[in-house]
Design a protein around this motif. Sequence first.
Motif, mmCIF file in Angstrom:
data_model
loop_
_atom_site.group_PDB
_atom_site.id
_atom_site.type_symbol
_atom_site.label_atom_id
_atom_site.label_comp_id
_atom_site.label_asym_id
_atom_site.label_seq_id
_atom_site.Cartn_x
_atom_site.Cartn_y
_atom_site.Cartn_z
ATOM 1 N N THR A 452 0.853 -1.186 0.000
ATOM 2 C CA THR A 452 0.000 0.000 0.000
ATOM 3 C C THR A 452 0.885 1.231 0.000
ATOM 4 O O THR A 452 1.687 1.430 0.914
ATOM 5 N N LEU A 453 0.734 2.051 -1.020
ATOM 6 C CA LEU A 453 1.603 3.209 -1.236
ATOM 7 C C LEU A 453 0.773 4.475 -1.341
ATOM 8 O O LEU A 453 -0.431 4.440 -1.566
ATOM 9 N N ASN A 454 1.451 5.619 -1.206
ATOM 10 C CA ASN A 454 0.859 6.932 -1.496
ATOM 11 C C ASN A 454 -0.422 7.186 -0.719
ATOM 12 O O ASN A 454 -1.362 7.794 -1.237
ATOM 13 N N VAL A 455 -0.489 6.735 0.521
ATOM 14 C CA VAL A 455 -1.681 6.989 1.326
ATOM 15 C C VAL A 455 -1.802 8.492 1.559
ATOM 16 O O VAL A 455 -0.850 9.139 2.004
ATOM 17 N N ALA A 456 -2.962 9.047 1.255
ATOM 18 C CA ALA A 456 -3.139 10.502 1.359
ATOM 19 C C ALA A 456 -4.588 10.821 1.710
ATOM 20 O O ALA A 456 -5.507 10.030 1.445
ATOM 21 N N LEU A 457 -4.774 11.973 2.312
ATOM 22 C CA LEU A 457 -6.099 12.510 2.620
ATOM 23 C C LEU A 457 -6.283 13.808 1.866
ATOM 24 O O LEU A 457 -5.324 14.550 1.627
ATOM 25 N N SER A 458 -7.503 14.099 1.497
ATOM 26 C CA SER A 458 -7.768 15.367 0.812
ATOM 27 C C SER A 458 -7.412 16.535 1.709
ATOM 28 O O SER A 458 -7.045 17.608 1.232
ATOM 29 N N THR A 459 -7.534 16.356 3.000
ATOM 30 C CA THR A 459 -7.016 17.301 3.978
ATOM 31 C C THR A 459 -6.705 16.534 5.242
ATOM 32 O O THR A 459 -7.398 15.576 5.582
ATOM 33 N N ASN A 460 -5.637 16.893 5.917
ATOM 34 C CA ASN A 460 -5.189 16.132 7.075
ATOM 35 C C ASN A 460 -5.793 16.616 8.383
ATOM 36 O O ASN A 460 -5.578 15.991 9.420
ATOM 37 N N SER A 461 -6.537 17.724 8.351
ATOM 38 C CA SER A 461 -7.107 18.261 9.580
ATOM 39 C C SER A 461 -8.427 18.940 9.242
ATOM 40 O O SER A 461 -8.463 19.838 8.390
ATOM 41 N N VAL A 462 -9.499 18.498 9.894
ATOM 42 C CA VAL A 462 -10.837 19.035 9.599
ATOM 43 C C VAL A 462 -11.657 19.101 10.875
ATOM 44 O O VAL A 462 -11.396 18.358 11.828
ATOM 45 N N PRO A 463 -12.666 19.958 10.911
ATOM 46 C CA PRO A 463 -13.648 19.886 11.996
ATOM 47 C C PRO A 463 -14.455 18.590 11.884
ATOM 48 O O PRO A 463 -14.631 18.037 10.790
ATOM 49 N N ALA A 464 -14.932 18.085 13.006
ATOM 50 C CA ALA A 464 -15.741 16.875 13.002
ATOM 51 C C ALA A 464 -16.957 17.050 12.098
ATOM 52 O O ALA A 464 -17.592 18.099 12.083
ATOM 53 N N GLY A 465 -17.264 16.016 11.334
ATOM 54 C CA GLY A 465 -18.395 16.052 10.418
ATOM 55 C C GLY A 465 -18.015 16.341 8.987
ATOM 56 O O GLY A 465 -18.839 16.193 8.083
ATOM 57 N N THR A 466 -16.776 16.761 8.760
ATOM 58 C CA THR A 466 -16.314 17.035 7.402
ATOM 59 C C THR A 466 -15.968 15.729 6.701
ATOM 60 O O THR A 466 -15.266 14.884 7.248
ATOM 61 N N ALA A 467 -16.457 15.553 5.486
ATOM 62 C CA ALA A 467 -16.099 14.388 4.695
ATOM 63 C C ALA A 467 -14.669 14.546 4.180
ATOM 64 O O ALA A 467 -14.296 15.603 3.681
ATOM 65 N N VAL A 468 -13.875 13.487 4.304
ATOM 66 C CA VAL A 468 -12.478 13.515 3.899
ATOM 67 C C VAL A 468 -12.241 12.389 2.900
ATOM 68 O O VAL A 468 -12.637 11.243 3.142
ATOM 69 N N ALA A 469 -11.589 12.702 1.802
ATOM 70 C CA ALA A 469 -11.259 11.683 0.805
ATOM 71 C C ALA A 469 -9.950 11.003 1.178
ATOM 72 O O ALA A 469 -8.931 11.661 1.389
ATOM 73 N N LEU A 470 -9.972 9.690 1.285
ATOM 74 C CA LEU A 470 -8.795 8.870 1.544
ATOM 75 C C LEU A 470 -8.411 8.159 0.249
ATOM 76 O O LEU A 470 -9.250 7.514 -0.378
ATOM 77 N N THR A 471 -7.164 8.280 -0.163
ATOM 78 C CA THR A 471 -6.705 7.642 -1.394
ATOM 79 C C THR A 471 -5.414 6.876 -1.133
ATOM 80 O O THR A 471 -4.674 7.178 -0.187
ATOM 81 N N ALA A 472 -5.135 5.896 -1.974
ATOM 82 C CA ALA A 472 -3.909 5.118 -1.873
ATOM 83 C C ALA A 472 -3.688 4.379 -3.182
ATOM 84 O O ALA A 472 -4.577 4.332 -4.048
ATOM 85 N N THR A 473 -2.508 3.814 -3.328
ATOM 86 C CA THR A 473 -2.193 2.951 -4.462
ATOM 87 C C THR A 473 -1.867 1.565 -3.919
ATOM 88 O O THR A 473 -1.045 1.432 -2.999
ATOM 89 N N ILE A 474 -2.507 0.540 -4.479
ATOM 90 C CA ILE A 474 -2.257 -0.845 -4.084
ATOM 91 C C ILE A 474 -1.471 -1.509 -5.209
ATOM 92 O O ILE A 474 -1.920 -1.531 -6.357
ATOM 93 N N ASN A 475 -0.305 -2.064 -4.869
ATOM 94 C CA ASN A 475 0.635 -2.533 -5.891
ATOM 95 C C ASN A 475 1.108 -3.946 -5.545
ATOM 96 O O ASN A 475 1.720 -4.166 -4.497
ATOM 97 N N ASP A 476 0.868 -4.904 -6.458
ATOM 98 C CA ASP A 476 1.232 -6.296 -6.220
ATOM 99 C C ASP A 476 2.499 -6.713 -6.960
ATOM 100 O O ASP A 476 2.805 -7.901 -7.028
ATOM 101 N N THR A 477 3.247 -5.775 -7.501
ATOM 102 C CA THR A 477 4.352 -6.123 -8.406
ATOM 103 C C THR A 477 5.732 -5.913 -7.804
ATOM 104 O O THR A 477 6.735 -6.149 -8.486
ATOM 105 N N ARG A 478 5.833 -5.530 -6.534
ATOM 106 C CA ARG A 478 7.110 -5.045 -6.000
ATOM 107 C C ARG A 478 7.931 -6.191 -5.397
ATOM 108 O O ARG A 478 8.015 -6.370 -4.190
ATOM 109 N N TYR A 479 8.553 -6.959 -6.292
ATOM 110 C CA TYR A 479 9.463 -8.032 -5.904
ATOM 111 C C TYR A 479 10.729 -7.925 -6.746
ATOM 112 O O TYR A 479 10.706 -7.415 -7.869
ATOM 113 N N ASN A 480 11.822 -8.422 -6.199
ATOM 114 C CA ASN A 480 13.065 -8.515 -6.961
ATOM 115 C C ASN A 480 13.085 -9.874 -7.657
ATOM 116 O O ASN A 480 13.165 -10.914 -7.004
#
Length: 976
Positions: A452-480
């Motif tokens: 799981t990479l690039n975990v991010a929020l649309s904003t990291n600090s909000v008043p209670a009740g604010t909708a926040v977008a959570l995003t990430a990248t899921i990657n199954d290819t990271r092997y040598n």
Amino acid sequence: MRPPSLRSPRFLILLLLIALTILPPLFHTRAAQADQGPTDRSETEVEKENESEWRVVRAYFDDPALVATVADLAPWEVNYEAGYLVVETTAADRSRLTALGFRLEVDEALTALLNQPSWPPGLESIPGYPCYRTVEETFAAAQTLTTSYPNLASWNDIGDSWEKQVGLGGYDLRVLKLTNAAVSGPKPKLFAMSAVHAREYTTAELMTRFAEYLVSNYGIDADATWLLDHHEIHLLLQANPDGRKKAEQGILWRKNTNQNYCSATSNSRGADLNRNFPFQWGCCGGSSGNQCSDTYRGAAAASEPETAAIVAYVRSQFPDQRPDDLTSPAPADATGIFLDIHSYSELVLWPWGFTNQPAPNGNQLQTLGRKFAYFNGYEPQQSVSLYPTDGTTTSFAYGELGVAAFTFELGTAFFQACSTFENTILPDNLAALIYAAKSARTPYLTPAGPDTLNVALSTNSVPAGTAVALTATINDTRYNNQNGTEPTQLITAAEYYLDTPPWNGGAPLPMSASDGSFNSKIEAVTATVNSSALAPGRHILFVRGQDASGSWGPFSAIFLTITGGTPPTATAVPPSPTAVPPSPTVAPPTATPPSGGTLFQDTFESDQGWWVNPDGTDDATTGQWARAIPEAVNYNGPKQLTAASGSFDLVTGPLAGANAGSHDIDNGVTTVRSPAVTLPSSGNITLSFSYYFAHASNASSADFFRARLISNSGSTLLFEQLGAGSDRDAIWNSVSVSLNAFAGQTIQIQFEAADNGSGSLVEAGVDDLLVSGSGASPTATPAPPTATAVPPTATPPSGGPLFQDTFESDQGWVTNPAGTDNATTGQWARAIPEAVNYNGPKQLTAASGSFDLVTGPLAGANAGSHDIDNGVTTVRSPAVTLPSSGNITLSFSYYFAHASNASSADFFRARLISNSGSTLLFEQLGAGTDRDASWSSVSVSLNAFAGQTIQIQFEAADNGSGSLVEAGVDDLLVTP
């Protein structure tokens, strides 16, 4: 894949010949040892003392099976592709190799290094290797962690070295245990040990840096925080301290120092601790029964006190999860990881080492090994593929207890250059160690799942009740896949947990594929976080993904802060800032004198408004003055002291750091100036203060400590002490100076310290300052002006963040604010960036919305058209006034990307600018590897700057030889 050139004979010879010309002697001369052993030793053993017979050879082979026949010689390097091994030999060894069919070539450069004289014992650091701490410095660093972070770190005695056990000095064997003691268990465990082979310099330093990274980032980085909350990490930093002290003298010492083996004074004495462990001890030709051999296995299994202590401790920490046979696997949900960190060869190894038969959990070990090797770029393989070994640490940990066990072989040399360690070995292997900690709960299951990479929020600090977008990248290819190919699958699901992870009963919350369908091995995922039920304060979100095999990968985490107040009703973008016109003069803070004869007094236990770099002319790159709690620093005696009284003083770089030169003054002058003090018009006026000025013998008269008086009539030197080419220890001294000549004036006291020579060790401190006078009481005369302009000030949104910028509107950031930038292209700009690819993404579109801060927004005709070139580019925010109290946090999203032609001279930095100077908040350096752009989140506490007006500054540089370098910033937030 590792570049063949780094393993080629020509490269190593060239590197070592260069080292001979610039470094102090590296290796102990074996000629210094007389033959004082027993008369019944074999001819080979006697030759161990005959220096003239020692040679380092490249032994070439046509049949790889020959390598196994000389495993007892402990080759330094085995290169199967080129068909040679590197080994130190006696004449008898060379005769044996020739008889077996090897073709020998003496490596003159390595032989010359082998036979250099040793350094004298008792040195407090390793000459030529300032990045590596001695045994004593390593122990002191661990103790500092436990003192500074008592809830996170403990320093535990688990046994004795051989020399301590027999009363010849020696050391305790100590384990640094890291975990948040306030969070109850049980917790999965990572055990890692280093420097069991004494000459391998990089290993103990890597583990010490790993520990320092985790505890110093606790509460700042979400991953470091949850790892310490929910895991135990046990680090045996110096597994062979007696031997390590020999290696610190430049001797190629491998074993412990047991004088019962070979002879009491031989440099070939001792047992190879990594052949002395009880599982399959001495079974299979992977060790030697010759006491003078580098792979001597000891008199019996676990005969050495160091081995016995490690065995007992590891058994006490891990459950026994498999029978002690060679065929029964540990269960799939077995817990725990065991790492033994060695050098050199750039390998990741797993059991077995004594047989070609795969271990019962061989497939799972291979999967985790390929994952580790993805991070450090090393070749992953079963241990026996290098050459046979028996009685080893990893065979014991896996064979007896079923713990997933691995050896990392770091780098390309035993005494690795610091530049290679700092720029390549440390960053690459730190990432592998963090992954190990993340996987320790179920190491036979988790590595098969996606990252799981690039975990991010649309904003990291909000008043209670604010909708926040959570995003990430899921990657199954990271092997040598350097040694075989690891299966990968499509992503099928993603989920997050809010505050409570699944092992504590937390409920999963689903995430969706951003493109509407899970149909790829790399998926962007998203979810909307409902914050309405969240209490004010900081929360943590755990994110993970699942692939088509049903495997869930490790978690990555991010912080979300819930503030007071009501949620916004319209846009989350704050109002545009109101610009404050520049003021021609800004008066420095004025000291309010205490009553009686004291005009101004400062013990530095509170902040009375001293200014660092008051004229903006300082050029010291490290060791700037600060009011702080200083850590003691020793180098041939004390060089930085704790405060003369109380806890705080003025000090040039308060931290001790990895070594004595980490935070001292470098490359110029640092200045600090007091608030203004109005002197009475008559009387006996005196300035007094305590100070020290210390330096190593590499100082000169260009270095100095000075005290000045600043007044309307100019600058007056009150006191000066110059450096010299001799060692000067720190000791608190008192100075008293008459200020009668300045009666009736408003003055400031200024302290200056400088390393103006050729990079010497220079430290200074000031405490207990007093301006006293007898006679008339002082009057409140206005302080003298200084020509400092007030920058535009950001108006914080009401009821929420102090400052927020998604860069969708222009809030007044200034490019090249000091007029010193020299980058010719790729300057910072607020813009809509175009994507740039070169062997992977190098410039990204905005993390949210359309705009961000970016170094050259256009893609151009090729990837290098608009990247940073030829220097530094800087951008500074409008001013933000912080509250006087509370938990103040800066967070932002960023990426820093470069091609493999980058170097550690390239960087991305975040700084805080205030009246007291410039403070580095975050830094990522370049390296000679390809680094793709990936949005990451940073969160930094600003509590130390409460009550100040500050600006945030981002810097990025291509300072090397014209590399491809790109950077971006988005979604910046300052919260109370």
